[in-house]
Scaffold this motif. Structure first.
Motif, PDB file in Angstrom:
ATOM      1  N   GLY A 254     101.342 -30.569 110.567  1.00 58.32           N
ATOM      2  CA  GLY A 254     101.427 -31.496 111.359  1.00 58.32           C
ATOM      3  C   GLY A 254     101.359 -32.746 110.884  1.00 58.32           C
ATOM      4  O   GLY A 254     102.006 -33.822 110.456  1.00 58.32           O
ATOM      5  N   VAL A 255     100.089 -33.163 109.856  1.00 59.58           N
ATOM      6  CA  VAL A 255      99.668 -34.297 109.219  1.00 59.58           C
ATOM      7  C   VAL A 255     100.594 -34.208 107.885  1.00 59.58           C
ATOM      8  O   VAL A 255     100.158 -33.281 106.916  1.00 59.58           O
ATOM      9  N   ILE A 304      78.450 -36.947 112.137  1.00 60.47           N
ATOM     10  CA  ILE A 304      79.513 -37.803 112.988  1.00 60.47           C
ATOM     11  C   ILE A 304      78.853 -39.278 112.996  1.00 60.47           C
ATOM     12  O   ILE A 304      79.802 -39.978 113.086  1.00 60.47           O
ATOM     13  N   ALA A 313      86.272 -43.127 110.954  1.00 62.26           N
ATOM     14  CA  ALA A 313      86.588 -42.012 111.982  1.00 62.26           C
ATOM     15  C   ALA A 313      88.078 -41.685 112.278  1.00 62.26           C
ATOM     16  O   ALA A 313      88.069 -40.639 112.707  1.00 62.26           O
ATOM     17  N   ASP A 314      88.938 -42.660 111.823  1.00 60.43           N
ATOM     18  CA  ASP A 314      90.348 -42.539 112.069  1.00 60.43           C
ATOM     19  C   ASP A 314      90.912 -41.774 110.952  1.00 60.43           C
ATOM     20  O   ASP A 314      92.095 -41.373 110.960  1.00 60.43           O
ATOM     21  N   HIS A 317      88.047 -36.424 110.002  1.00 57.89           N
ATOM     22  CA  HIS A 317      88.282 -35.445 111.313  1.00 57.89           C
ATOM     23  C   HIS A 317      87.252 -34.247 111.267  1.00 57.89           C
ATOM     24  O   HIS A 317      87.005 -33.747 110.328  1.00 57.89           O
ATOM     25  N   PHE A 318      86.770 -33.734 112.523  1.00 54.36           N
ATOM     26  CA  PHE A 318      86.108 -32.626 112.615  1.00 54.36           C
ATOM     27  C   PHE A 318      87.023 -31.571 113.653  1.00 54.36           C
ATOM     28  O   PHE A 318      87.525 -31.847 114.619  1.00 54.36           O
ATOM     29  N   THR A 319      86.769 -30.229 113.071  1.00 53.13           N
ATOM     30  CA  THR A 319      87.403 -29.450 113.582  1.00 53.13           C
ATOM     31  C   THR A 319      86.326 -28.335 114.368  1.00 53.13           C
ATOM     32  O   THR A 319      86.664 -27.592 115.280  1.00 53.13           O
ATOM     33  N   MET A 333      96.396 -25.785 104.714  1.00 52.84           N
ATOM     34  CA  MET A 333      96.925 -27.335 104.944  1.00 52.84           C
ATOM     35  C   MET A 333      96.219 -28.047 104.034  1.00 52.84           C
ATOM     36  O   MET A 333      96.624 -29.417 103.897  1.00 52.84           O
TER      37      MET A 333
ATOM     38  N   PHE B  21      92.369 -30.973 115.647  1.00 51.82           N
ATOM     39  CA  PHE B  21      92.775 -31.345 114.402  1.00 51.82           C
ATOM     40  C   PHE B  21      94.142 -30.797 114.227  1.00 51.82           C
ATOM     41  O   PHE B  21      95.025 -31.487 113.741  1.00 51.82           O
ATOM     42  N   PHE B  22      94.234 -29.613 114.382  1.00 48.52           N
ATOM     43  CA  PHE B  22      95.345 -28.988 113.947  1.00 48.52           C
ATOM     44  C   PHE B  22      96.624 -29.114 114.752  1.00 48.52           C
ATOM     45  O   PHE B  22      97.780 -29.126 114.613  1.00 48.52           O
ATOM     46  N   MET B  24      97.411 -32.452 115.480  1.00 46.74           N
ATOM     47  CA  MET B  24      97.761 -33.869 114.996  1.00 46.74           C
ATOM     48  C   MET B  24      99.122 -33.610 114.086  1.00 46.74           C
ATOM     49  O   MET B  24      99.414 -32.892 113.285  1.00 46.74           O
ATOM     50  N   GLY B  25      99.999 -34.616 114.646  1.00 44.40           N
ATOM     51  CA  GLY B  25     101.326 -34.528 113.844  1.00 44.40           C
ATOM     52  C   GLY B  25     102.204 -33.639 114.688  1.00 44.40           C
ATOM     53  O   GLY B  25     103.543 -33.717 114.364  1.00 44.40           O
ATOM     54  N   LEU B  26     101.724 -32.802 115.332  1.00 40.84           N
ATOM     55  CA  LEU B  26     102.769 -31.949 116.258  1.00 40.84           C
ATOM     56  C   LEU B  26     102.758 -32.133 117.491  1.00 40.84           C
ATOM     57  O   LEU B  26     103.724 -32.220 118.230  1.00 40.84           O
ATOM     58  N   LYS B 318      88.509 -49.107 116.133  1.00 37.07           N
ATOM     59  CA  LYS B 318      89.563 -48.652 115.815  1.00 37.07           C
ATOM     60  C   LYS B 318      90.740 -48.641 116.733  1.00 37.07           C
ATOM     61  O   LYS B 318      91.905 -48.702 116.429  1.00 37.07           O
ATOM     62  N   TYR B 367      79.230 -36.731 121.332  1.00 34.09           N
ATOM     63  CA  TYR B 367      79.706 -36.387 119.978  1.00 34.09           C
ATOM     64  C   TYR B 367      81.178 -35.611 120.124  1.00 34.09           C
ATOM     65  O   TYR B 367      82.274 -35.887 119.368  1.00 34.09           O
ATOM     66  N   PHE B 370      83.651 -38.107 121.413  1.00 33.15           N
ATOM     67  CA  PHE B 370      84.057 -38.938 120.214  1.00 33.15           C
ATOM     68  C   PHE B 370      85.114 -38.056 119.358  1.00 33.15           C
ATOM     69  O   PHE B 370      85.980 -38.857 118.972  1.00 33.15           O
ATOM     70  N   ILE B 371      84.887 -37.153 118.974  1.00 30.28           N
ATOM     71  CA  ILE B 371      85.879 -36.320 118.080  1.00 30.28           C
ATOM     72  C   ILE B 371      87.097 -36.101 118.712  1.00 30.28           C
ATOM     73  O   ILE B 371      88.176 -36.300 117.915  1.00 30.28           O
ATOM     74  N   MET B 374      88.952 -39.348 119.101  1.00 28.34           N
ATOM     75  CA  MET B 374      89.432 -39.870 117.485  1.00 28.34           C
ATOM     76  C   MET B 374      90.435 -38.960 116.968  1.00 28.34           C
ATOM     77  O   MET B 374      91.507 -39.527 116.341  1.00 28.34           O
ATOM     78  N   ASN B 375      90.815 -37.751 117.434  1.00 30.60           N
ATOM     79  CA  ASN B 375      91.714 -37.077 116.903  1.00 30.60           C
ATOM     80  C   ASN B 375      92.773 -37.375 117.656  1.00 30.60           C
ATOM     81  O   ASN B 375      94.082 -37.769 116.804  1.00 30.60           O
ATOM     82  N   SER B 378      93.773 -41.001 116.049  1.00 31.23           N
ATOM     83  CA  SER B 378      94.266 -40.853 114.787  1.00 31.23           C
ATOM     84  C   SER B 378      95.886 -40.123 114.726  1.00 31.23           C
ATOM     85  O   SER B 378      96.691 -40.807 114.234  1.00 31.23           O
ATOM     86  N   LEU B 382      98.929 -42.388 113.361  1.00 36.57           N
ATOM     87  CA  LEU B 382     100.181 -41.667 112.410  1.00 36.57           C
ATOM     88  C   LEU B 382     101.694 -41.927 113.381  1.00 36.57           C
ATOM     89  O   LEU B 382     102.572 -42.254 112.193  1.00 36.57           O
ATOM     90  N   ASP B 385     102.713 -45.556 112.854  1.00 36.93           N
ATOM     91  CA  ASP B 385     103.125 -45.734 111.490  1.00 36.93           C
ATOM     92  C   ASP B 385     104.401 -45.070 111.292  1.00 36.93           C
ATOM     93  O   ASP B 385     105.384 -45.932 110.492  1.00 36.93           O
TER      94      ASP B 385
END
Lengths: 433, 404
Positions: A254-255, A304, A313-314, A317-319, A333, B21-22, B24-26, B318, B367, B370-371, B374-375, B378, B382, B385
């Motif tokens: 994705g990224v 965090i 934070a942008d 990333h945390f998984t 990846m 996170f995985f 992202m972009g998809l 942000k 937390y 927040f995560i 932010m995911n 982000s 993207l 952009d």
């Protein structure tokens, strides 16, 4: 040659590298014609048993009334060890809290009882009642050694949790004991505390063993200098890494921007803080790089907050904790993998990254640094050097390509077969003594 | 004659889905449709529909003597349109009676007033347009998200043409003064400031069902007596609409209470009116100064529930850092994401003051919230952009063509 092996975890139920290493080693031993009986608390039934015969420690009956001298001795010797929740070796905080909550409610581990015999049920996970489990595991180990008598020549125990089990089995059977040091209390806490029950168990295990296997020279030196073990007794056998023959298709990435990864428990030992600081330095120059921290641990919330405070934070990333395929997917990846461990006896994760052709940066304070040439090595505390290396690997494709290609060749040469052959030599040496 | 104003805050935040996170972009769908549909339809069934019907019957019965006021944000209107359009229909019916006032607020139930004047104005305008389109009336009174107010915010809303604003009757602002009067704003003294009587409001929301309360059970007569006994000219009771049927479920007797309230009030020689009506009737008795933002949240009545820790501040800065890019792309899909990402609830879930107690958050911890946020942010950044990068060559070639 037949080995009775004591572990604490085995794939797929693993919390860290120990289970992975045990699996690779048993496979390698099988190839070297060594038969392994692996004792693991609470076998779930879906472990890969093609190469080992798994005995579920929870299935072994312990007769309370007819305790023999050895188990009695162990029970008495261990019963005074107080439960110290700070000494949890490695576990996710969730597991830790869950276990602890449960323990606080019940004040004991769950014991399954029926009218004919008493049977212990292990949680199989680390928790606040870990010491109690270590004791019980040792008692069961003696039963296993009795039941399996005549079926093994050597006893092999992995890490401190199983050392008492190894000693008990040795006492019952009279067979030689090999202990395998994957990590020490020194690595986990950063200092030696002679009062720590873990330190005492580790020292007792190494002293009682006929031979000690250390996963790196770094660890071997710790055993000699911090534990006072005779250098002649300790052999270094570097870990290897086992790869599935075919890599699955992880789908579209994705990224599109560069991804720099940290993967591991988010604890003091793994140095997550240094990764964050290095990330902030890199982002000042290259605002479009993405950093990923995969894993969980007691420093998770702290990290965090630090990331939020640094205002990145942008891009950071945390998984959370990754399981199964997601781990390999994360490596696949990545464009750069960083292992900034403060003290790492070996460290298998960079090898997994290299297998995906990912260039790696590892701390000089890791055992794996001893076996790798095609990895950037920095001091864990040197965040400038770390940032510098990340910048170079992200910016200069020629460099990253070279490390990726050569690293792949290097890592595929590290075979468990070879490591297992060295372990077999250790077995032979203790049998000849 | 003492005036009673009833203002109902209707807000249904759009919940963000679990976004890894995985993804992202998809994956660019960020909303939890199932949770949003469930929450909307549950609120409609238990609160909005029965309460709207009840208000309608009272309005008809009292023939112009019973008036109420609604603050309903744009996101909530969108949610109702998607999942429970019958609520919007009943609201429209209420609007037609002429006894119902719709108050202006931010479109996205956002905190824009705390950081960005132009975005705040844009949101207020968008909300006004939505209310006019949906209900055919134009808001004259303003009530900011979560009743957030300061002298500066008062000035901004006055400049937008709202000559009355409703905020919290916070004790640290009022001192010895009573919330039951009309006040004048500190900067633009022509603007009237109406204050929520938090004691009488919270009695309804939080104490009505509480059997340990020494005033339980609360009857309409007793409540009207308290209003009658309080000093002042306008008693502004402002509660979350979910007070009726959700916070206090039907068996608590809350609907019977509402049914009996008009007679009890009117029978004691008091009257109902809208905020606008009351502000016109009563003259300001003094100037109210409020240099720092207040809200109706918590004991502190400040904004730290949304912007109180480093996680919230980071996410907030942000988010607004993307404003210029959103404006540049100016695409309805992106504007929609921009809208719901600004919701106050997103930041509320990151508050660390709750420590495990339920704050209605769909996330495990601040937390975790927040995560997840932010995911999504982000990925959104993207995507922006990528859109801008895709636009660039086109505009350049256009320029080149123009030069030729």
């Amino acid at each position: 040659m037949r080995v009775l092996m004591f572990g604490w975890e085995f794939p797929p139920h693993i919390a860290g590298g120990l289970g992975t290493a045990c699996y690779g080693l048993t496979r390698g031993l099988a190839r070297n014609d060594v038969k392994v009986t692996f004792v693991v608390p609470r076998a779930h039934g879906d472990e890969d048993q093609r190469f080992t015969h798994i005995v579920n420690a929870s299935d072994i009956e312990t007769d309370f009334c007819r305790r023999d001298e050895y188990t009695k001795e162990i029970w008495e010797n261990l019963s005074y060890i107080s439960i110290d929740s700070n000494m949890v070796p490695y576990a996710t905080p969730e597991e830790y809290f869950e276990r602890r909550e449960e323990w606080l409610k019940q004040r004991e581990t769950s014991v399954v009882q029926d009218s004919w015999h008493q049977r212990y049920t292990f949680s199989g996970k680390y928790g606040a009642n870990l010491m109690e489990e270590v004791q019980r595991y040792a008692m069961v180990a003696a039963e296993v050694a009795k039941a399996e008598a005549g079926n093994f020549d050597v006893i092999h125990a992995h890490d401190w949790l199983t050392y008492y089990a190894g000693i008990a089995a040795k006492n019952v059977s009279g067979k030689p004991l090999v202990v395998h040091i994957h990590a020490t209390d020194f690595d986990r806490s950063g200092a030696i505390n002679p009062d720590s029950p873990v330190y005492q168990i580790e020292k007792a295990g190494m002293s009682a063993a006929d031979k000690v296997i250390a996963v790196s020279n770094l660890t071997r030196d710790i055993c000699i200098n911090k534990y006072g073990i005779d250098a002649n007794k300790i052999v270094t056998v570097h870990n290897a890494v086992r790869f599935a023959s075919n890599t699955p298709d992880y789908g579209e990435r994705g990224v599109k921007q560069k991804i720099v990864t940290f993967l591991g428990r988010i604890t003091f030992q793994k140095g997550p803080d240094y990764f964050v600081e290095a990330a902030a330095k890199v982002l000042k120059r290259l605002p479009d790089v993405h950093f990923v921290m995969a894993g969980n641990g007691d420093m998770f919330n702290h990290v965090i907050r630090r990331v939020a405070k640094l205002g990145i934070a942008d891009r950071f990333h945390f998984t959370g904790f990754l399981k199964g395929d997601d781990v390999q997917k994360m490596f696949a990846m990545s464009d750069v993998y960083v292992m900034p461990s403060v003290s790492e006896p070996f460290g298998i994760s960079p090898l997994e990254a290299m297998r995906e052709g990912v260039p790696v940066i590892i701390s000089k304070q890791s055992g794996v640094a001893e076996v790798l040439d095609y990895a950037v090595k920095v001091d864990y505390w040197d965040v400038d050097a770390m940032a510098d290396a990340i910048y170079a690997l992200v910016q200069y494709p020629a460099l990253a390509g070279m490390f990726g290609r050569m690293g792949y060749d290097e890592v595929t040469g590290l075979k468990w077969n070879n490591a297992a052959a060295k372990v077999k030599d250790v077995y032979a040496s203790v049998l000849n003594e | 004659m003492k005036t009673v104003c009833l203002n109902f805050q209707v807000s249904l935040p759009m919940t963000l889905k679990r976004y890894r996170f995985f993804s992202m972009g998809l994956d660019h769908n960020y909303l939890d449709d199932t949770a949003n549909r469930y929450a909307t339809q549950r609120a409609a069934r238990m609160c909005y529909l029965p309460m709207n019907a009840l208000l309608m019957s009272i309005i008809k019965e009292q023939a112009g003597k019973f008036k109420v006021s609604f603050t309903i944000d744009g996101i909530t209107i969108e949610q109702l349109r998607a999942w429970a359009p019958e609520v919007l229909d009943s609201m429209k019916e209420l609007a037609k009676t002429g006894c119902v006032e719709f108050v202006g607020t931010t479109y996205s139930h956002s905190l824009a007033s705390l950081t960005d004047k132009s975005e705040f104005e844009k949101q207020a305008k968008a909300h006004k347009k939505a209310i006019e389109k949906e209900f055919g009336v134009s808001p004259k009174v303003f009530c900011n998200t979560e009743l957030i107010y300061s002298d500066g915010i008062g000035e901004m809303t006055a400049d937008m043409g709202y000559n009355t604003i409703l905020t919290e009757g916070a004790r640290h602002i009022l001192g010895w003064k009573s919330p039951n009067y009309v006040y004048a704003g500190a900067v633009n003294q022509r603007q009237k400031v109406m204050l929520r009587n938090y004691k009488l409001s919270d009695d309804l929301t939080f104490k009505f069902s509480c059997k340990e309360w020494n005033e339980w059970p609360l009857t309409a007569d007793k409540y009207a007596e308290w209003i009658e006994g309080s000093t002042g000219e306008t008693v502004n009771v402002c509660v979350d609409y979910s007070t009726f049927g959700l916070t206090n479920e039907a068996p608590s007797g809350i609907f019977e209470f509402v049914k009996a309230l008009p007679e009890a009030i009117i029978g004691r020689g008091m009257e109902f009116d809208t905020l606008e009506g009351s502000a016109t009737k009563h003259q300001p008795i003094g100037v109210l100064s409020c240099p720092h933002p207040i809200s109706w949240a918590d004991e502190e009545r400040d904004v730290t529930a949304w912007l109180g820790n480093e996680l919230q501040n980071e996410a907030f800065s942000k988010l607004y850092g993307l404003k210029a890019k959103v404006a540049k792309v100016n695409n309805p899909d992106f504007n929609f994401v921009w809208s719901f990402m600004q919701q106050a609830s997103n930041f509320y879930y990151m508050s660390s003051r709750w420590l495990g107690t339920s704050n209605g958050s769909p996330f495990d911890s601040s937390y975790d919230a927040f995560i997840n946020y932010m995911n999504i942010l982000s990925d959104f950044g993207l995507e922006l952009d990528a859109q801008i990068a895709a636009k660039k060559p086109a505009s350049r070639s256009k320029k080149a063509a123009a030069e030729k």
